[in-house]
Design a protein around this motif. Structure first.
Motif, PDB file in Angstrom:
ATOM      1  N   VAL A  66      36.194  38.938  75.036  1.00  0.00           N
ATOM      2  CA  VAL A  66      36.152  37.799  75.961  1.00  0.00           C
ATOM      3  C   VAL A  66      37.173  36.737  75.565  1.00  0.00           C
ATOM      4  CG1 VAL A  66      33.728  38.190  76.552  1.00  0.00           C
ATOM      5  CG2 VAL A  66      34.290  36.643  74.674  1.00  0.00           C
ATOM      6  N   THR A  67      37.591  36.711  74.295  1.00  0.00           N
ATOM      7  CA  THR A  67      38.638  35.781  73.867  1.00  0.00           C
ATOM      8  C   THR A  67      40.026  36.322  74.201  1.00  0.00           C
ATOM      9  OG1 THR A  67      37.206  35.084  72.043  1.00  0.00           O
ATOM     10  CG2 THR A  67      39.518  34.454  71.927  1.00  0.00           C
ATOM     11  N   LEU A  68      40.207  37.626  74.047  1.00  0.00           N
ATOM     12  CA  LEU A  68      41.496  38.242  74.343  1.00  0.00           C
ATOM     13  C   LEU A  68      41.823  38.219  75.828  1.00  0.00           C
ATOM     14  CD1 LEU A  68      41.473  41.379  72.010  1.00  0.00           C
ATOM     15  CD2 LEU A  68      43.312  39.684  72.109  1.00  0.00           C
ATOM     16  N   PHE A  69      40.783  38.279  76.676  1.00  0.00           N
ATOM     17  CA  PHE A  69      40.984  38.380  78.125  1.00  0.00           C
ATOM     18  C   PHE A  69      40.277  37.212  78.823  1.00  0.00           C
ATOM     19  CE2 PHE A  69      41.276  42.634  76.368  1.00  0.00           C
ATOM     20  CZ  PHE A  69      42.435  43.127  76.944  1.00  0.00           C
ATOM     21  N   PRO A  70      40.914  36.033  78.842  1.00  0.00           N
ATOM     22  CA  PRO A  70      40.260  34.856  79.423  1.00  0.00           C
ATOM     23  C   PRO A  70      40.205  34.859  80.951  1.00  0.00           C
ATOM     24  CG  PRO A  70      42.471  34.309  78.669  1.00  0.00           C
ATOM     25  CD  PRO A  70      42.217  35.715  78.237  1.00  0.00           C
ATOM     26  N   GLN A  71      41.108  35.585  81.615  1.00  0.00           N
ATOM     27  CA  GLN A  71      41.123  35.609  83.071  1.00  0.00           C
ATOM     28  C   GLN A  71      40.005  36.498  83.612  1.00  0.00           C
ATOM     29  OE1 GLN A  71      43.066  33.553  84.811  1.00  0.00           O
ATOM     30  NE2 GLN A  71      43.792  32.846  82.797  1.00  0.00           N
ATOM     31  N   PRO A  72      39.287  36.072  84.660  1.00  0.00           N
ATOM     32  CA  PRO A  72      38.116  36.816  85.159  1.00  0.00           C
ATOM     33  C   PRO A  72      38.392  38.277  85.495  1.00  0.00           C
ATOM     34  CG  PRO A  72      38.212  34.640  86.162  1.00  0.00           C
ATOM     35  CD  PRO A  72      39.491  34.805  85.395  1.00  0.00           C
ATOM     36  N   GLY A  73      39.494  38.560  86.185  1.00  0.00           N
ATOM     37  CA  GLY A  73      39.786  39.931  86.571  1.00  0.00           C
ATOM     38  C   GLY A  73      40.053  40.820  85.375  1.00  0.00           C
ATOM     39  N   GLU A  74      40.915  40.352  84.464  1.00  0.00           N
ATOM     40  CA  GLU A  74      41.208  41.120  83.255  1.00  0.00           C
ATOM     41  C   GLU A  74      39.965  41.283  82.389  1.00  0.00           C
ATOM     42  OE1 GLU A  74      44.406  39.064  81.313  1.00  0.00           O
ATOM     43  OE2 GLU A  74      45.873  40.518  82.078  1.00  0.00           O
ATOM     44  N   ARG A  75      39.173  40.215  82.278  1.00  0.00           N
ATOM     45  CA  ARG A  75      37.965  40.284  81.459  1.00  0.00           C
ATOM     46  C   ARG A  75      36.992  41.300  82.028  1.00  0.00           C
ATOM     47  NH1 ARG A  75      34.588  34.987  79.744  1.00  0.00           N
ATOM     48  NH2 ARG A  75      36.496  34.704  78.554  1.00  0.00           N
ATOM     49  N   ALA A  76      36.841  41.346  83.355  1.00  0.00           N
ATOM     50  CA  ALA A  76      35.921  42.295  83.973  1.00  0.00           C
ATOM     51  C   ALA A  76      36.328  43.733  83.654  1.00  0.00           C
ATOM     52  CB  ALA A  76      35.873  42.077  85.481  1.00  0.00           C
ATOM     53  N   ARG A  77      37.638  44.023  83.709  1.00  0.00           N
ATOM     54  CA  ARG A  77      38.095  45.375  83.397  1.00  0.00           C
ATOM     55  C   ARG A  77      37.906  45.702  81.917  1.00  0.00           C
ATOM     56  NH1 ARG A  77      41.845  43.749  87.371  1.00  0.00           N
ATOM     57  NH2 ARG A  77      43.266  42.855  85.824  1.00  0.00           N
ATOM     58  N   THR A 132      28.466  44.185  84.207  1.00  0.00           N
ATOM     59  CA  THR A 132      28.114  42.898  84.807  1.00  0.00           C
ATOM     60  C   THR A 132      27.089  42.155  83.968  1.00  0.00           C
ATOM     61  OG1 THR A 132      26.565  44.116  86.228  1.00  0.00           O
ATOM     62  CG2 THR A 132      28.696  43.560  87.162  1.00  0.00           C
ATOM     63  N   LEU A 133      26.149  42.871  83.370  1.00  0.00           N
ATOM     64  CA  LEU A 133      25.158  42.221  82.519  1.00  0.00           C
ATOM     65  C   LEU A 133      25.819  41.590  81.298  1.00  0.00           C
ATOM     66  CD1 LEU A 133      22.170  41.634  82.140  1.00  0.00           C
ATOM     67  CD2 LEU A 133      21.926  43.839  80.999  1.00  0.00           C
ATOM     68  N   MET A 134      26.773  42.300  80.704  1.00  0.00           N
ATOM     69  CA  MET A 134      27.479  41.741  79.550  1.00  0.00           C
ATOM     70  C   MET A 134      28.324  40.536  79.945  1.00  0.00           C
ATOM     71  SD  MET A 134      28.690  45.114  77.421  1.00  0.00           S
ATOM     72  CE  MET A 134      27.484  46.193  76.647  1.00  0.00           C
ATOM     73  N   SER A 135      28.993  40.621  81.075  1.00  0.00           N
ATOM     74  CA  SER A 135      29.823  39.499  81.524  1.00  0.00           C
ATOM     75  C   SER A 135      28.989  38.262  81.824  1.00  0.00           C
ATOM     76  CB  SER A 135      30.620  39.893  82.771  1.00  0.00           C
ATOM     77  OG  SER A 135      31.572  40.884  82.475  1.00  0.00           O
ATOM     78  N   LEU A 136      27.853  38.449  82.505  1.00  0.00           N
ATOM     79  CA  LEU A 136      26.984  37.317  82.820  1.00  0.00           C
ATOM     80  C   LEU A 136      26.419  36.691  81.556  1.00  0.00           C
ATOM     81  CD1 LEU A 136      25.066  38.775  85.902  1.00  0.00           C
ATOM     82  CD2 LEU A 136      26.510  36.737  85.904  1.00  0.00           C
ATOM     83  N   GLY A 137      26.060  37.529  80.574  1.00  0.00           N
ATOM     84  CA  GLY A 137      25.486  37.013  79.347  1.00  0.00           C
ATOM     85  C   GLY A 137      26.475  36.226  78.510  1.00  0.00           C
ATOM     86  N   MET A 138      27.748  36.648  78.525  1.00  0.00           N
ATOM     87  CA  MET A 138      28.763  35.995  77.695  1.00  0.00           C
ATOM     88  C   MET A 138      29.476  34.862  78.421  1.00  0.00           C
ATOM     89  SD  MET A 138      28.758  37.527  74.706  1.00  0.00           S
ATOM     90  CE  MET A 138      30.359  37.124  73.974  1.00  0.00           C
TER      91      MET A 138
END
Length: 470
Positions: free
Chosen positions: A129-140, A380-386
């Motif tokens: 989540v630190t390496l990929f701050p942009q939402p689209g990149e982070r989701a991938r 999605t669960l991991m993204s929402l949690g972080m």
């Protein structure tokens, strides 16, 4: 500690993601890779029946027990450093596992291997989540990590059977060595350097002892549930609860707590509970399905392993390609709800398997639906949690997520198998034919798994219905 990502080019970050996912895959695969190989290991090294269970338990106790501590160490001394130390320790201990000459050597090496797995895994999600701050990149990126987390267990069982049959059980451990040797210099070159942001904070040593002891005791109690019975498990459970209760009290008073209470006021704790329930159901499903195929439907170990491959393929396609796009278009909450609903329906279908079930007509549709659900729900669960986690706490949050996943896996595996075995025994005592009695036990396990996923969905709905903390 915080990673410096300002100057990290896109290609370098992708290589970093691949390296992190490779470490996570090795750790998850080694949870289940020994399952098919246990009889060969037991015969070769002279394990007793009870002693053989320690080949798995030693790894799980160290892995799950040290995740939270490793995550906090990542925040304090550097997540890159912790990952590299874990990768090195895991690789070296894998060599020792493969060379083990007696039961004690293998159990000790597996425990050390679990320590390395905890150090690697605890910091990975925080680094992503630190390496990929942009939402689209982070989701991938989170999709790639969640695919590894969701499919690693199935991959481990398949590889374990094939390697043991083709070579020997020793090679299920030696396989880690070339990956570790290649991944270490790559990690040195592509993982960004840590930047010190917490130099004034100290490690809460007492809290670390309490939480590690509590988690380790709890995992041991769960893994021994099938062997030790209710009384011994209850005593261990009380001890684990006491240690974790002491840890909770310690966190309220500590100047620099191991688990800052601010993390428990947000949505991370709700997402962790939902993840625990989901993983408990999925680990139970995985092993119940392997048993159903072999003991009821007559598959051999290799056929059962290959029969699980479509689940991993569907998870890969969804989590790596489809889910990030759906999340950007429809929102992560809607995607999560759809995924959890699909998993619940898939397990419910398995809870109603007929005795003459066919793979294509009955198993494959349910397994495909569950794979699709996992491919939607896990990322999605991991993204929402972080989402609400600050960079300073992302290592601890990552460790908490990984801890709940390991506890959920152990809980689901042990409890659902015990419930299934108990119900099968009752049915046999009534004079029910063996195949039908086995299937009835597995059906009950699937039914409980369905309830766990529905509970995860309820927690998730409550999670996003609450207002964000100020």
């Amino acid at each position: 500690m915080e990673l410096s990502t300002v100057a990290a080019p896109r290609r370098s970050r992708r290589l970093a993601l691949a390296t992190l996912c490779a470490g996570a895959l090795m750790a998850i695969v080694d949870e289940t890779i020994v399952a098919v190989s246990l009889p060969a290991i037991q015969a070769d090294l002279g394990f007793t029946q009870a002693g053989a269970s320690w080949i798995t338990s030693a790894y799980l106790i160290a892995f799950a027990g040290l995740l939270l501590l490793a995550g906090r160490l990542g925040d304090l001394v550097g997540r890159r450093r912790v990952f590299l130390a874990g990768l090195a320790g895991f690789t070296v201990s894998s060599v020792l596992c493969g060379l083990a000459w007696d039961p004690a050597t293998l159990v000790v090496a597996r425990f050390v291997q679990g320590i390395g797995a905890a150090a690697m895994t605890a910091v990975i999600l925080g680094m992503i989540v630190t390496l990929f701050p942009q939402p689209g990149e982070r989701a991938r990126a989170v999709g790639a990590f969640s695919f590894v987390q969701a499919s690693g267990g199935t991959i481990g069982m398949l590889i374990g059977g094939l390697v043991t049959e083709a070579l020997s059980w020793n090679w299920i451990f030696f396989l880690n060595v070339p990956f570790g040797v290649l991944a270490f210099p790559l990690a040195l070159s592509v993982l960004p350097q840590d930047q010190d942001t917490n130099t004034r904070q100290r490690l809460d040593t007492l809290g670390a002892v309490l939480v590690t002891g509590g988690l380790g005791t709890g995992i041991y109690a769960i893994t021994r549930l099938e062997h030790d019975g209710g009384a011994a498990t209850a005593a261990l459970g009380v001890l684990a609860a006491a240690l974790l209760g002491g840890f909770a009290l310690r966190q309220r008073k500590a100047t620099d707590p191991l688990l800052p209470l601010r993390l428990l006021r947000g949505r991370l704790v709700g997402a962790s509970i939902a993840l625990l329930l989901l993983v408990a159901a999925m680990f139970g499903f995985m092993f119940l399905t392997m048993l159903t195929m072999q003991r009821v439907l007559g598959f051999d170990a290799r056929q059962a392993g290959f029969a699980m491959v479509p689940v991993s393929v569907v998870i890969a396609v969804l989590s790596l390609v489809v889910t990030p796009r759906l999340s950007m278009r429809f929102g992560e909450r809607a995607v999560l709800a759809t995924g959890l609903a699909g998993i619940a329906i898939g397990i419910a279908l398995l809870a109603n398997l007929p005795l003459d079930a066919g793979y294509v007509t009955h198993l494959l549709p349910a397994m495909t639906l569950m794979g699709a659900g996992m491919g939607l729900a896990m990322p999605t669960l991991m993204s929402l949690g972080m989402a609400e986690t600050t960079p300073q706490d992302s290592g601890t949050a990552s460790g908490l997520f990984s801890t709940t996943q390991q506890v959920g896996g152990a809980l689901g595996l042990s409890s659902l198998l015990v419930v299934a075995a108990t119900h099968t025994g009752d049915r046999l005592a009534e004079g029910t034919p063996e195949r039908l009695a086995l299937l009835d036990g597995y059906r009950l396990g699937y039914g409980i798994g369905t309830g766990l996923v529905i509970a995860a969905l309820a927690v998730a709905v409550f999670l996003w219905s609450r207002p964000k903390p100020a």
